[in-house]
Design an enzyme around this catalytic site. Structure first.
Site, PDB file in Angstrom:
ATOM      1  N   ASP A  95       0.942  -1.217  -0.002  1.00  0.00           N
ATOM      2  CA  ASP A  95       0.060  -0.122  -0.084  1.00  0.00           C
ATOM      3  C   ASP A  95       1.077   1.268   0.155  1.00  0.00           C
ATOM      4  OD1 ASP A  95       0.813   0.864   2.671  1.00  0.00           O
ATOM      5  OD2 ASP A  95      -0.660  -0.676   3.243  1.00  0.00           O
ATOM      6  N   HIS A 110       8.458  -5.260  -1.233  1.00  0.00           N
ATOM      7  CA  HIS A 110       7.662  -6.211  -2.002  1.00  0.00           C
ATOM      8  C   HIS A 110       6.762  -5.677  -2.985  1.00  0.00           C
ATOM      9  CE1 HIS A 110       7.722  -9.358   1.704  1.00  0.00           C
ATOM     10  NE2 HIS A 110       8.802  -9.310   0.982  1.00  0.00           N
ATOM     11  N   CYS A 118       4.516  -4.943 -17.674  1.00  0.00           N
ATOM     12  CA  CYS A 118       4.240  -5.709 -18.578  1.00  0.00           C
ATOM     13  C   CYS A 118       4.847  -7.168 -18.600  1.00  0.00           C
ATOM     14  CB  CYS A 118       4.431  -4.909 -19.821  1.00  0.00           C
ATOM     15  SG  CYS A 118       4.572  -5.740 -21.399  1.00  0.00           S
ATOM     16  N   CYS A 141       1.267  -3.176 -25.824  1.00  0.00           N
ATOM     17  CA  CYS A 141       1.991  -3.974 -26.782  1.00  0.00           C
ATOM     18  C   CYS A 141       1.059  -5.348 -26.819  1.00  0.00           C
ATOM     19  CB  CYS A 141       3.356  -4.403 -26.296  1.00  0.00           C
ATOM     20  SG  CYS A 141       3.360  -5.372 -24.845  1.00  0.00           S
ATOM     21  N   SER A 180       4.769 -10.316  11.061  1.00  0.00           N
ATOM     22  CA  SER A 180       4.897 -11.495  11.680  1.00  0.00           C
ATOM     23  C   SER A 180       6.419 -11.952  11.722  1.00  0.00           C
ATOM     24  CB  SER A 180       3.838 -12.559  11.155  1.00  0.00           C
ATOM     25  OG  SER A 180       4.253 -12.607   9.746  1.00  0.00           O
ATOM     26  N   ASN A 204       4.254  -4.759  18.152  1.00  0.00           N
ATOM     27  CA  ASN A 204       3.359  -5.580  17.797  1.00  0.00           C
ATOM     28  C   ASN A 204       2.197  -6.011  18.758  1.00  0.00           C
ATOM     29  OD1 ASN A 204       2.054  -8.094  16.281  1.00  0.00           O
ATOM     30  ND2 ASN A 204       4.152  -8.058  14.982  1.00  0.00           N
ATOM     31  N   GLU A 206       1.278  -8.939  19.291  1.00  0.00           N
ATOM     32  CA  GLU A 206       1.616 -10.177  19.917  1.00  0.00           C
ATOM     33  C   GLU A 206       3.041 -10.495  19.766  1.00  0.00           C
ATOM     34  OE1 GLU A 206      -1.244 -12.623  17.761  1.00  0.00           O
ATOM     35  OE2 GLU A 206       0.271 -13.110  16.171  1.00  0.00           O
ATOM     36  N   ALA A 222       0.092  -0.385  17.019  1.00  0.00           N
ATOM     37  CA  ALA A 222       1.072   0.598  16.508  1.00  0.00           C
ATOM     38  C   ALA A 222       0.665   1.989  16.607  1.00  0.00           C
ATOM     39  CB  ALA A 222       1.480   0.250  15.068  1.00  0.00           C
TER      40      ALA A 222
HETATM   41  C1  BJW Z   1      -0.316  -5.516  14.501  1.00  0.00           C
HETATM   42  C2  BJW Z   1      -1.640  -4.772  14.452  1.00  0.00           C
HETATM   43  C3  BJW Z   1      -1.181  -3.496  15.147  1.00  0.00           C
HETATM   44  C4  BJW Z   1      -1.837  -6.691  13.487  1.00  0.00           C
HETATM   45  N1  BJW Z   1      -0.315  -2.837  15.487  1.00  0.00           N
HETATM   46  N2  BJW Z   1       0.960  -4.963  15.073  1.00  0.00           N
HETATM   47  C5  BJW Z   1      14.353 -18.779   3.607  1.00  0.00           C
HETATM   48  C6  BJW Z   1      13.710 -19.922   4.339  1.00  0.00           C
HETATM   49  C7  BJW Z   1      12.542 -20.213   4.208  1.00  0.00           C
HETATM   50  C8  BJW Z   1      11.704 -19.590   3.053  1.00  0.00           C
HETATM   51  C9  BJW Z   1      12.400 -18.914   2.318  1.00  0.00           C
HETATM   52  C10 BJW Z   1      13.530 -18.317   2.540  1.00  0.00           C
HETATM   53  N3  BJW Z   1      13.822 -17.557   1.681  1.00  0.00           N
HETATM   54  C11 BJW Z   1      12.659 -17.494   0.750  1.00  0.00           C
HETATM   55  C12 BJW Z   1      11.743 -18.228   1.214  1.00  0.00           C
HETATM   56  C13 BJW Z   1      10.410 -18.345   0.629  1.00  0.00           C
HETATM   57  C14 BJW Z   1       9.681 -17.219   0.943  1.00  0.00           C
HETATM   58  C15 BJW Z   1       9.401 -17.315   2.388  1.00  0.00           C
HETATM   59  O1  BJW Z   1       9.685 -16.388   3.142  1.00  0.00           O
HETATM   60  N4  BJW Z   1       8.572 -18.005   2.867  1.00  0.00           N
HETATM   61  C16 BJW Z   1       8.230 -17.995   4.490  1.00  0.00           C
HETATM   62  C17 BJW Z   1       6.598 -17.784   4.399  1.00  0.00           C
HETATM   63  C18 BJW Z   1       8.522 -19.368   4.634  1.00  0.00           C
HETATM   64  N5  BJW Z   1      10.181 -16.004   0.447  1.00  0.00           N
HETATM   65  C19 BJW Z   1       9.955 -15.670  -0.816  1.00  0.00           C
HETATM   66  O2  BJW Z   1       9.279 -16.498  -1.793  1.00  0.00           O
HETATM   67  C20 BJW Z   1      10.536 -14.207  -1.390  1.00  0.00           C
HETATM   68  N6  BJW Z   1      11.462 -14.468  -2.290  1.00  0.00           N
HETATM   69  C21 BJW Z   1      12.449 -14.567  -2.288  1.00  0.00           C
HETATM   70  O3  BJW Z   1      13.082 -14.942  -1.292  1.00  0.00           O
HETATM   71  O4  BJW Z   1      13.149 -15.203  -3.490  1.00  0.00           O
HETATM   72  C22 BJW Z   1      14.322 -15.814  -3.462  1.00  0.00           C
HETATM   73  C23 BJW Z   1      13.916 -17.401  -3.153  1.00  0.00           C
HETATM   74  C24 BJW Z   1      12.845 -17.942  -3.323  1.00  0.00           C
HETATM   75  C25 BJW Z   1      12.566 -19.358  -3.204  1.00  0.00           C
HETATM   76  C26 BJW Z   1      13.397 -19.894  -2.063  1.00  0.00           C
HETATM   77  C27 BJW Z   1      14.427 -19.162  -1.728  1.00  0.00           C
HETATM   78  C28 BJW Z   1      14.934 -17.996  -2.002  1.00  0.00           C
HETATM   79  C29 BJW Z   1       9.120 -13.404  -1.711  1.00  0.00           C
HETATM   80  C30 BJW Z   1       8.304 -13.026  -0.448  1.00  0.00           C
HETATM   81  C31 BJW Z   1       7.102 -12.309  -1.285  1.00  0.00           C
HETATM   82  C32 BJW Z   1       6.016 -12.095  -0.070  1.00  0.00           C
HETATM   83  N7  BJW Z   1       5.040 -11.624  -0.908  1.00  0.00           N
HETATM   84  C33 BJW Z   1       3.775 -11.100  -0.240  1.00  0.00           C
HETATM   85  C34 BJW Z   1       2.640 -10.721  -0.978  1.00  0.00           C
HETATM   86  C35 BJW Z   1       3.133  -9.244  -1.742  1.00  0.00           C
HETATM   87  C36 BJW Z   1       1.918  -8.806  -2.737  1.00  0.00           C
HETATM   88  C37 BJW Z   1       1.032  -8.596  -1.956  1.00  0.00           C
HETATM   89  O5  BJW Z   1       0.725  -7.885  -0.921  1.00  0.00           O
HETATM   90  O6  BJW Z   1      -0.241  -8.682  -2.736  1.00  0.00           O
HETATM   91  O7  BJW Z   1       4.170 -10.008   0.937  1.00  0.00           O
HETATM   92  S1  BJW Z   1       3.374 -12.418   1.025  1.00  0.00           S
HETATM   93  C38 BJW Z   1       2.834 -11.246   2.271  1.00  0.00           C
HETATM   94  O8  BJW Z   1       3.772 -11.497   3.451  1.00  0.00           O
HETATM   95  C39 BJW Z   1       3.152  -9.763   1.854  1.00  0.00           C
HETATM   96  C40 BJW Z   1       3.439  -9.438   3.103  1.00  0.00           C
HETATM   97  O9  BJW Z   1       4.603  -8.223   2.714  1.00  0.00           O
HETATM   98  C41 BJW Z   1       4.648 -10.212   3.498  1.00  0.00           C
HETATM   99  C42 BJW Z   1       4.944 -10.333   5.042  1.00  0.00           C
HETATM  100  O10 BJW Z   1       3.853 -10.104   5.927  1.00  0.00           O
HETATM  101  P1  BJW Z   1       3.496  -9.257   7.098  1.00  0.00           P
HETATM  102  O11 BJW Z   1       3.784  -7.932   6.600  1.00  0.00           O
HETATM  103  O12 BJW Z   1       4.582  -9.684   8.167  1.00  0.00           O
HETATM  104  O13 BJW Z   1       2.213  -9.558   7.537  1.00  0.00           O
HETATM  105  P2  BJW Z   1       1.411 -10.575   8.417  1.00  0.00           P
HETATM  106  O14 BJW Z   1      -0.024 -10.676   8.092  1.00  0.00           O
HETATM  107  O15 BJW Z   1       2.236 -12.054   8.471  1.00  0.00           O
HETATM  108  O16 BJW Z   1       1.809 -10.108  10.083  1.00  0.00           O
HETATM  109  C43 BJW Z   1       1.026  -8.966  10.536  1.00  0.00           C
HETATM  110  C44 BJW Z   1       1.645  -8.775  11.641  1.00  0.00           C
HETATM  111  O17 BJW Z   1       1.160  -7.588  12.440  1.00  0.00           O
HETATM  112  C45 BJW Z   1       1.426  -9.886  12.796  1.00  0.00           C
HETATM  113  O18 BJW Z   1       2.330 -10.306  13.619  1.00  0.00           O
HETATM  114  C46 BJW Z   1       0.402  -9.264  13.812  1.00  0.00           C
HETATM  115  O19 BJW Z   1       0.494  -9.629  15.053  1.00  0.00           O
HETATM  116  C47 BJW Z   1       0.631  -7.717  13.964  1.00  0.00           C
HETATM  117  N8  BJW Z   1      -0.334  -6.597  13.983  1.00  0.00           N
HETATM  118  N9  BJW Z   1      -2.305  -5.872  13.842  1.00  0.00           N
HETATM  119  C48 BJW Z   1       0.824  -3.887  15.421  1.00  0.00           C
HETATM  120  N10 BJW Z   1      -2.601  -2.828  15.257  1.00  0.00           N
END
Ligand code: BJW
Length: 237
Positions: A95, A110, A118, A141, A180, A204, A206, A222
């Site tokens: 966002d 991200h 494209c 295109c 998270s 956070n 939690e 937050a």
């Molecule tokens: C509050 C609150 C309040 C609530 N106040 N707090 C090494 C080990 C294992 C796996 C991998 C690794 N390296 C790569 C991977 C694979 C993968 C990965 O990490 N998987 C894990 C899930 C296991 N990573 C990838 O694929 C990445 N690419 C990469 O590394 O390429 C090279 C590679 C690939 C494959 C293998 C090895 C290397 C790319 C990751 C792309 C993530 N994409 C998304 C979607 C983006 C587009 C979209 O938005 O549509 O990104 S997934 C989603 O998760 C989004 C977020 O940015 C991302 C993180 O989530 P976030 O922001 O932490 O949100 P939540 O919901 O998880 O947590 C919210 C938190 O807020 C919670 O803790 C609440 O408690 C808290 N909260 N209200 C304060 N009011």
């Protein structure tokens, strides 16, 4: 913390910082991944199989985000940006609420939901149409456009990743808000900062896998906790 000078601050934010603006998280209660399967919506394979489904989901999210406003947490980080000379805000959020709050030095690891790319030419450009007039949208295109975001299994922009890694090299305070801390490589950034001597504060609602590394864990929303923390930090500066 009181004895430290705070010349250099790096912040990592995640979806939780936008919760109080009305943007859903991914993994929390009512999170997107509790209702939708990431494999069907946020992977290159999902887009290849069904671009219409993926775009319908992004169109819905764009509409939702367009109706949201930055909250007190976004505004606090924008004030930190203005106040601190050496400041970098790394966000996993697609966002634009940080930018709309006035933050200038933002690294969107991200991608950005308001940009499209494209698939043939790899050119990215701004698109703020809500709703999209055509799903899936196409480039001039003729090829498909895709959201300019990073899906699972895709590499992050190497320049952005380098900026993030360089930022933590000399950072004194690493602040992690509303993530998270499970998605790599973003989740490794605060650990790197800690390894290099930064004071690590997590905000956070939690505890997370990062919490054991943190010097302080502030449990609470937050938008309530960041303004209080910033007032305390300014006194220490
Ligand atoms: C509050 C609150 C309040 C609530 N106040 N707090 C090494 C080990 C294992 C796996 C991998 C690794 N390296 C790569 C991977 C694979 C993968 C990965 O990490 N998987 C894990 C899930 C296991 N990573 C990838 O694929 C990445 N690419 C990469 O590394 O390429 C090279 C590679 C690939 C494959 C293998 C090895 C290397 C790319 C990751 C792309 C993530 N994409 C998304 C979607 C983006 C587009 C979209 O938005 O549509 O990104 S997934 C989603 O998760 C989004 C977020 O940015 C991302 C993180 O989530 P976030 O922001 O932490 O949100 P939540 O919901 O998880 O947590 C919210 C938190 O807020 C919670 O803790 C609440 O408690 C808290 N909260 N209200 C304060 N009011």
């Amino acid at each position: 913390m009181a004895e430290r000078s705070l010349d250099s601050i790096v912040v990592l934010t995640g979806a939780g910082i936008s919760t109080e603006s009305g943007v859903p998280t991914f993994r929390g209660e009512d999170g997107l991944w509790r209702q939708y399967r990431a494999q069907e919506l946020a992977t290159p394979g999902a887009f290849h199989r069904n671009p219409t489904l993926v775009w319908e989901w992004y169109d819905w999210r764009r509409g939702l985000i367009a109706g949201c406003e930055p909250n007190a947490a976004h505004h606090t980080l924008a004030e930190m940006d203005r106040y601190c000379q050496d400041f970098v805000l790394i966000t996993q959020n697609v966002d634009d609420l940080h930018q709309r709050a006035g933050s200038r030095r933002v690294v969107q690891l991200h991608g950005n939901i308001w940009q499209v790319r494209c698939v043939a030419e790899s050119t990215a450009f701004e698109n703020h149409d809500v709703p999209l007039p055509q799903i899936p949208p196409t480039c001039s295109c003729g090829a498909l456009l895709r959201p300019h975001v990073v899906w699972f299994g895709e590499s992050l922009d190497p320049d952005m990743l380098t900026t993030a890694y360089q930022a933590v090299e000399g950072c004194q305070l690493m602040l992690v808000v509303g993530t998270s801390a499970v998605v790599q490589p973003a989740a490794s950034v605060p650990v790197m900062a800690k390894d290099r001597g930064a004071y690590l504060i997590e905000v956070n609602v939690e505890r997370t896998p990062l919490s054991p590394w943190a010097d302080e864990v502030i449990l609470g929303p937050a938008a309530e906790e960041l303004p209080k923390l910033w007032a305390r930090l300014k006194e220490a500066m």
